[in-house]
Structure formats: structure tokens, C-alpha cells
Write a protein that holds these residues in place. Sequence first.
Motif, short mmCIF file in Angstrom:
data_model
loop_
_atom_site.label_atom_id
_atom_site.label_comp_id
_atom_site.label_asym_id
_atom_site.label_seq_id
_atom_site.Cartn_x
_atom_site.Cartn_y
_atom_site.Cartn_z
N ILE A 102 1.09 -1.61 -0.01
CA ILE A 102 0.35 0.00 0.21
C ILE A 102 0.80 1.20 -0.65
CG2 ILE A 102 -1.62 -0.74 1.20
CD1 ILE A 102 -1.32 0.48 3.79
N LEU A 103 0.04 2.34 -0.98
CA LEU A 103 1.13 3.92 -0.77
C LEU A 103 0.21 4.80 -0.36
CD1 LEU A 103 4.02 4.67 -2.17
CD2 LEU A 103 3.08 4.53 -4.12
N PHE A 104 -1.02 4.87 -0.24
CA PHE A 104 -2.01 5.90 -0.17
C PHE A 104 -2.56 6.48 0.93
CE2 PHE A 104 0.03 7.66 -4.14
CZ PHE A 104 -0.19 6.99 -5.07
N THR A 105 -2.78 5.03 1.65
CA THR A 105 -3.64 4.64 2.72
C THR A 105 -2.73 4.63 4.04
OG1 THR A 105 -4.61 2.49 2.12
CG2 THR A 105 -5.51 4.93 1.52
N VAL A 106 -1.41 4.88 3.94
CA VAL A 106 -0.29 3.67 4.75
C VAL A 106 -1.11 4.05 5.91
CG1 VAL A 106 1.15 3.83 3.77
CG2 VAL A 106 1.21 5.71 5.19
N TRP A 107 -2.13 5.83 6.07
CA TRP A 107 -2.43 6.59 7.75
C TRP A 107 -2.91 5.25 8.22
CZ3 TRP A 107 -6.92 7.73 7.24
CH2 TRP A 107 -7.17 7.90 5.99
N ALA A 108 -3.63 4.72 7.61
CA ALA A 108 -5.18 4.57 7.97
C ALA A 108 -4.79 3.12 9.10
CB ALA A 108 -5.96 3.99 6.84
N PRO A 109 -5.59 2.48 10.22
CA PRO A 109 -5.15 1.72 10.97
C PRO A 109 -6.25 0.56 9.81
CG PRO A 109 -6.06 3.01 11.92
CD PRO A 109 -6.20 3.43 10.97
N SER A 110 -6.72 0.37 9.26
CA SER A 110 -7.84 -0.30 8.77
C SER A 110 -6.52 -0.73 7.14
CB SER A 110 -9.34 0.25 8.18
OG SER A 110 -9.15 0.92 6.71
N SER A 111 -5.73 -0.10 6.39
CA SER A 111 -4.80 -0.52 6.09
C SER A 111 -3.80 -2.17 5.84
CB SER A 111 -4.18 0.08 5.19
OG SER A 111 -5.15 1.36 4.67
N TYR A 112 -4.18 -2.73 7.46
CA TYR A 112 -2.90 -3.26 8.13
C TYR A 112 -3.80 -4.57 8.77
CZ TYR A 112 0.00 0.52 7.38
OH TYR A 112 0.59 1.64 6.85
N ALA A 113 -3.03 -5.72 8.05
CA ALA A 113 -3.95 -7.11 8.19
C ALA A 113 -3.33 -7.89 9.76
CB ALA A 113 -3.99 -7.88 7.03
N TYR A 114 -2.58 -7.47 9.79
CA TYR A 114 -1.38 -7.20 11.30
C TYR A 114 -0.88 -7.03 12.30
CZ TYR A 114 -0.98 -10.85 7.11
OH TYR A 114 -1.53 -12.57 5.89
N TRP A 115 -0.81 -6.81 13.55
CA TRP A 115 -0.78 -6.06 14.45
C TRP A 115 0.14 -7.16 15.12
CZ3 TRP A 115 -1.96 -0.99 13.93
CH2 TRP A 115 -2.42 -1.06 13.74
N GLY A 116 0.64 -5.96 16.16
CA GLY A 116 1.21 -6.80 17.58
C GLY A 116 0.81 -6.53 18.71
N GLN A 117 0.98 -6.74 19.63
CA GLN A 117 0.84 -6.87 20.88
C GLN A 117 1.05 -5.09 21.36
OE1 GLN A 117 3.18 -8.43 20.28
NE2 GLN A 117 5.01 -7.77 22.35
N GLY A 118 2.03 -5.06 21.01
CA GLY A 118 2.26 -3.63 21.32
C GLY A 118 3.40 -3.28 22.89
N THR A 119 3.77 -1.99 22.96
CA THR A 119 5.00 -2.14 23.80
C THR A 119 5.03 -0.43 24.39
OG1 THR A 119 7.97 -2.81 24.69
CG2 THR A 119 6.73 -1.18 21.76
N GLN A 120 4.91 -0.35 25.49
CA GLN A 120 5.21 0.73 26.27
C GLN A 120 6.17 1.40 26.08
OE1 GLN A 120 1.82 1.98 28.09
NE2 GLN A 120 3.62 4.05 28.20
N VAL A 121 5.32 2.38 26.00
CA VAL A 121 6.75 3.97 26.06
C VAL A 121 6.30 4.96 26.94
CG1 VAL A 121 8.03 6.21 24.85
CG2 VAL A 121 8.09 3.27 23.60
N THR A 122 7.37 5.30 27.74
CA THR A 122 7.02 6.30 28.71
C THR A 122 7.75 6.98 28.88
OG1 THR A 122 5.84 4.86 30.12
CG2 THR A 122 6.27 6.59 30.94
#
Length: 125
Positions: A102-122
Motif C-alpha cells: 500500500i502507498l496512499f493509505t498508510v495512515w489508516a489502521p484499516s490498511s493493515y492486516a497484522y498487528w503486534g501486541q504493543g510495547t509501552q513507551v513512557t
Amino acid sequence: QVQLVESGGGLVQAGGSLRVACAASGRTFSTATMAWFRQAPGKEREFVAAITWSTNTRYADSVKGRFSISRDDAKNTVYLQMNSLESEDTAIYFCAAAATPILFTVWAPSSYAYWGQGTQVTVSS
């Protein structure tokens, strides 16, 4: 089974730097757009940065000039180097991978099929 695993989050003082990484497994993502999003408490998930298969990059205005996204396709890993951190950067950072280029909708979460669990940055002020 596709997995994205983030690492490198932690606590840092304002003005400091941190690098988070996202290791992908289960398939190769060398032709996929990869991205970082973040979500602060009480706020919606927001786009941070993306990198395409040809290493074109996009950044949110709030992080331009401070953050840098890169990828190492040999390691199936994407990185986010964060410099000059501010307290407003405090959030859970999520890695995302698109199933197709993808190139034009890189800002949209719906463009992505796979996600990680996240890492906390404080970031402490």
C-alpha cells in the motif's frame, strides 16, 4: 501463523532517545508496507510512521524530524528510532503490517492486516 512482536519500549526522560523493534514471523514482509501506530490512554490509535517495500517513508506531523522508521528485510524486522522524546509521546506503540503493498493509505489502521501486541513507551518530564 503470522506474528509481530515488538520490543525495546521502556521509560526514558524527556529529550532522550529510544529504539523499538518489530520482528515478524510466519511470512516474509519484504514487499509489504510496515508501520508504527501508537495509542495513549483515553485516546484513539494514531498513525506514527510507515515504510513501503521500496523504503519510501511517511511520518505523522507530530514526529517529523524526531522519529525515523527503517526496515531490515533480511531479519524481517522494522525499527522506529525515536529522538528528542516528549511527554506527549508516551503511549503504547504498535507495529502493523499490510497484507499487500500500500502507498496512499498508510495512515489508516484499516490498511493493515497484522498487528503486534504493543510495547509501552513512557517519557518522563
